[in-house]
Design a protein around this motif. Structure first.
Motif, short mmCIF file in Angstrom:
data_model
loop_
_atom_site.label_atom_id
_atom_site.label_comp_id
_atom_site.label_asym_id
_atom_site.label_seq_id
_atom_site.Cartn_x
_atom_site.Cartn_y
_atom_site.Cartn_z
N ALA A 88 0.84 -1.22 0.00
CA ALA A 88 0.00 0.00 0.00
C ALA A 88 0.87 1.25 0.00
O ALA A 88 0.58 2.22 -0.72
CB ALA A 88 -0.92 -0.01 1.21
N ILE A 89 1.93 1.21 0.78
CA ILE A 89 2.82 2.39 0.85
C ILE A 89 3.43 2.66 -0.53
O ILE A 89 3.45 3.80 -1.00
CB ILE A 89 3.90 2.17 1.94
CG1 ILE A 89 3.22 2.13 3.32
CG2 ILE A 89 4.98 3.25 1.88
CD1 ILE A 89 4.11 1.66 4.45
N LEU A 91 -8.63 6.14 3.29
CA LEU A 91 -7.69 5.04 3.14
C LEU A 91 -6.29 5.55 2.79
O LEU A 91 -5.29 5.02 3.29
CB LEU A 91 -8.17 4.05 2.06
CG LEU A 91 -9.43 3.26 2.40
CD1 LEU A 91 -9.86 2.39 1.22
CD2 LEU A 91 -9.22 2.38 3.64
N ILE A 92 -6.23 6.60 1.95
CA ILE A 92 -4.92 7.15 1.62
C ILE A 92 -4.28 7.70 2.91
O ILE A 92 -3.08 7.48 3.15
CB ILE A 92 -5.04 8.23 0.51
CG1 ILE A 92 -5.46 7.55 -0.81
CG2 ILE A 92 -3.74 8.98 0.32
CD1 ILE A 92 -5.77 8.49 -1.97
N ALA A 93 -5.09 8.35 3.75
CA ALA A 93 -4.57 8.84 5.04
C ALA A 93 -4.07 7.66 5.87
O ALA A 93 -2.98 7.72 6.48
CB ALA A 93 -5.66 9.61 5.78
N ALA A 132 3.09 4.79 6.64
CA ALA A 132 4.38 5.23 6.12
C ALA A 132 5.02 6.28 7.03
O ALA A 132 6.14 6.72 6.79
CB ALA A 132 4.20 5.81 4.72
N GLY A 133 4.29 6.70 8.07
CA GLY A 133 4.81 7.69 9.03
C GLY A 133 4.85 9.11 8.47
O GLY A 133 5.61 9.94 8.96
N ASN A 134 4.03 9.40 7.47
CA ASN A 134 4.02 10.74 6.87
C ASN A 134 2.83 11.54 7.41
O ASN A 134 1.73 11.55 6.85
CB ASN A 134 3.94 10.61 5.33
CG ASN A 134 4.12 11.94 4.65
OD1 ASN A 134 3.86 12.99 5.23
ND2 ASN A 134 4.55 11.90 3.40
N ILE A 135 3.07 12.21 8.55
CA ILE A 135 1.99 12.88 9.28
C ILE A 135 1.37 14.02 8.47
O ILE A 135 0.15 14.25 8.51
CB ILE A 135 2.52 13.44 10.63
CG1 ILE A 135 3.11 12.29 11.46
CG2 ILE A 135 1.43 14.15 11.43
CD1 ILE A 135 2.14 11.15 11.72
N LYS A 136 2.23 14.73 7.70
CA LYS A 136 1.73 15.85 6.91
C LYS A 136 0.64 15.37 5.92
O LYS A 136 -0.42 15.96 5.79
CB LYS A 136 2.91 16.47 6.16
CG LYS A 136 2.63 17.84 5.63
CD LYS A 136 3.91 18.53 5.20
CE LYS A 136 3.54 19.62 4.21
NZ LYS A 136 4.01 19.42 2.88
N LYS A 137 0.95 14.27 5.26
CA LYS A 137 0.00 13.72 4.28
C LYS A 137 -1.26 13.15 4.98
O LYS A 137 -2.36 13.22 4.45
CB LYS A 137 0.67 12.60 3.47
CG LYS A 137 1.58 13.14 2.38
CD LYS A 137 0.75 13.66 1.20
CE LYS A 137 1.61 13.98 0.00
NZ LYS A 137 0.81 14.55 -1.11
#
Ligand SMILES: OC[C@H]1O[C@H](O[C@H]2O[C@H](CO)[C@@H](O)[C@H](O)[C@H]2O)[C@H](O)[C@@H](O)[C@@H]1O
Length: 591
Positions: A245-246, A359-361, A367-372
């Motif tokens: 998914a990532i 789901l993208i969130a 993935a540890g990408n808080i901004k996204k």
């Protein structure tokens, strides 16, 4: 939560397969999407083919340019008035049979006894489960190597991995069908086939920017309900392969943005999406049908507008249905010339946009990408607000499609009115209240009174997505949505409808040894009819839904009939007679 077996036979190299080609992916559109050759052949009188889709699924023996050049020369030689015989000869010389670019394919991960079969108690249903699992082998298709080498000679869109197709006349992938096919494959423990199909879609987004309606170039102007991100979620739930998914995230975002950039409208200060299309002309695969539908319009502009409405309805997956009719008085009366798809804000598409953003969130958080995560949670929140403010209708006690032209809700039943329940596009803290209203809506529309499942609409207009036809993906949305509500009433109804659907499909199967594309709400075990082509068998999404529900509920469902197939067959004849008599007396039957 993992649904699969722990010893997964999946490829853990997470690179996503794709296709490198220097050829324009739509080079063969010169032949298959529009132009004089397509028009002349598809409009021949009497028609050259009994199904208009046949011609556009034929292969090219020479390049598109040579074919066009020689066609133009032939037209000139025949004074622009070729006979039927001239056209037949031209097709024979320049085109190969439909489907010859494909080979039957037995998936290498197919298993004789996937564990879902062990979860079925009833011996007849168990045997049926084995037979349904067997059908995957019949629906497998692989492209011949030449398609990848010379895509310009084919209408099929090349993909890196083999696919499971719906069946019948549908010999290529279909976008939204694949959601239920992939779930069925996952329950059949065919993880690499499922993954291969998802990779195909990711590769298409990479090469084309969005996923066309189906795997043919002539579908180039339209997509289908966006369920790719949901497919990735299903795959990850079964395999725990978060990295897949990532790795897919960039392409999933790209697809989300395709809808946002090309399908958004503003309604009462909310950004919501509509189904639409960007191509010109009639549908190539139903060319003469569309030309005839547009015949009553007196200008090219009006005809072109209707073609867009027709193709937009196809993008919704519900081609065709009164759901998309707006007559002069603002109702759903009329016929195909009243199609106004782009004036209707559909509940389902906006619920899917909300779900995709959620789901993208979720994948970005892995993935540890808080901004996204924040960005996509915000996008989901915006869709949720639009769904609440524009699509929820307090008086009806349900979500309803919204008519932008007449600025009003469309109070007509379609299963998609309940689609927010499936993807949880509502405030979960409000579940009790929503459940009470939805149960009242079900009662008011008498949705629980049909022996063969919940019909797609309550309007009988002989369109295939209208009464009395019933479709597997819609039963799925209703059943899973009610189950999500989690109140005893909703859960009971969910189980009742799942059971009814399994038993009715089983009866149709024992009668005809076929799974159908659509069924009949009025007849227990009856298959669907109507629309522009004959009912098809196979059938990908119907098999997928039944396999999932046999897996989930197989311990609790029994046929209640004898154990042998012939006994079931006798039962079914008696059953049809009984239903008909009761239906005549009561008008409708509770099964
Ligand atoms: O050829 C007529 C139409 O056929 C397709 O629509 C139907 O079959 C699809 C495959 O099962 C399904 O996804 C769709 O919901 C059905 O209505 C095709 O998708 C249409 O675009 C096409 O015009």
């Amino acid at each position: 939560k993992s649904y699969g077996s722990p010893d997964l036979d999946i490829d853990n190299d997470n690179s996503i397969a794709t296709i490198e080609s220097t050829v324009d992916p739509f080079e063969s559109c010169k032949i298959y999407c529009n132009g004089t050759l397509l028009h002349t052949i598809q409009m021949a009188k009497p028609p050259l083919f009994s199904d208009s889709k046949t011609f556009v699924d034929m292969t090219l023996k020479y390049s598109p340019d040579k074919t066009l050049e020689d066609f133009n020369a032939m037209m000139e030689a025949k004074n622009q008035q070729p006979s039927r015989e001239d056209l037949k000869n031209f097709i024979k010389e320049y085109f190969g049979d439909k489907g010859t670019e494909l080979e039957s394919w037995v998936p290498s991960d197919w298993k004789e006894n996937p564990s879902f079969v062990d979860r079925i108690s009833d011996p007849d249903l168990k045997q049926w489960g084995v037979q349904l699992n067997d059908i995957w082998k019949k629906l497998g298709r692989k492209m011949k190597d030449d398609v990848i080498k010379s895509p310009q000679n084919y209408s099929i869109i090349p993909v890196p991995n083999p696919v499971i197709v719906p069946g019948g006349r549908f010999i290529e992938f279909y976008y939204w069908d694949s959601y239920w096919i992939i779930r069925g494959l996952l329950y059949s423990e065919m993880y690499s086939t499922a993954r291969g199909m998802i990779e195909n879609f990711l590769s298409i987004v990479e090469r084309i920017g969005f996923i066309p309606n189906g795997g043919r170039v002539y579908y180039h102007g339209r997509s289908q309900p966006p369920l790719l991100t949901g497919m990735v979620k299903s795959y990850v739930d079964f395999t725990n392969d978060d990295q897949f998914a990532i790795n897919a995230l960039k392409l999933l975002e790209h697809e989300f943005n395709f809808f946002l950039n090309n399908r958004a409208v503003s309604v009462n200060n909310h950004t919501l999406c509509i189904y639409s299309d960007s191509s010109e002309g009639p549908r190539p695969e139903s060319y003469s049908e569309d030309v005839n539908t547009a015949a009553s319009f007196d200008s090219d502009e009006k005809k072109e507008h209707l073609y867009t409405q027709i193709k937009a309805a196809a993008e919704s997956g519900m081609d065709f249905s009164t759901r998309w009719f707006i007559s002069e008085d603002g109702t759903n009366a009329g016929n195909l010339s009243n199609l106004s798809t782009t004036s209707i804000v559909p509940v389902d598409l906006n619920a899917y946009m909300f779900w995709n953003a959620k789901l993208i969130a979720e994948f970005y958080s892995k993935a540890g990408n808080i901004k996204k995560v924040t960005e996509y949670e915000e996008k989901a929140g915006e869709f949720l607000l639009g769904i609440q403010e524009v699509l929820w209708n307090e008086e009806a006690g349900c979500w309803l499609d919204y008519d932008i032209e007449n600025k009003k809700s469309r109070n007509y039943f379609v299963p998609t009115n309940l689609s927010p329940l499936w993807v949880k596009a509502y405030n979960i803290s409000d579940s009790e209240n929503i459940s009470a209203k939805i149960m009242a809506y079900i009662e008011k529309n008498k949705l629980d009174t049909y022996p063969g499942g919940v019909p797609n609409t309550l309007a009988a207009q002989n369109e295939q997505w209208d009464f009395p036809n019933v479709w597997a993906p819609m039963q799925y949305i209703l059943v899973e949505g009610l189950n999500n509500l989690n109140t005893p009433e909703a859960k009971n109804m969910s189980m009742k409808w799942a059971t009814r659907w399994v038993k009715s499909n089983f009866k149709a199967y024992t009668d005809h040894l076929d799974m159908y594309e659509k069924y009949d709400a009025q007849v227990f075990g009856g298959h669907g009819t109507g629309g522009e082509y004959d009912v098809q068998t196979g059938f990908g999404w119907s098999n997928g839904v039944i396999i999932e529900w046999l897996s989930k509920h197989g311990r609790d469902i029994s046929t209640g009939s004898g154990s042998g197939a012939s006994a079931s067959r006798v039962m079914s004849v008696v059953g049809v007679a009984a239903v008909t008599i009761v239906a005549l007396i009561a008008g409708r039957v509770l099964w």
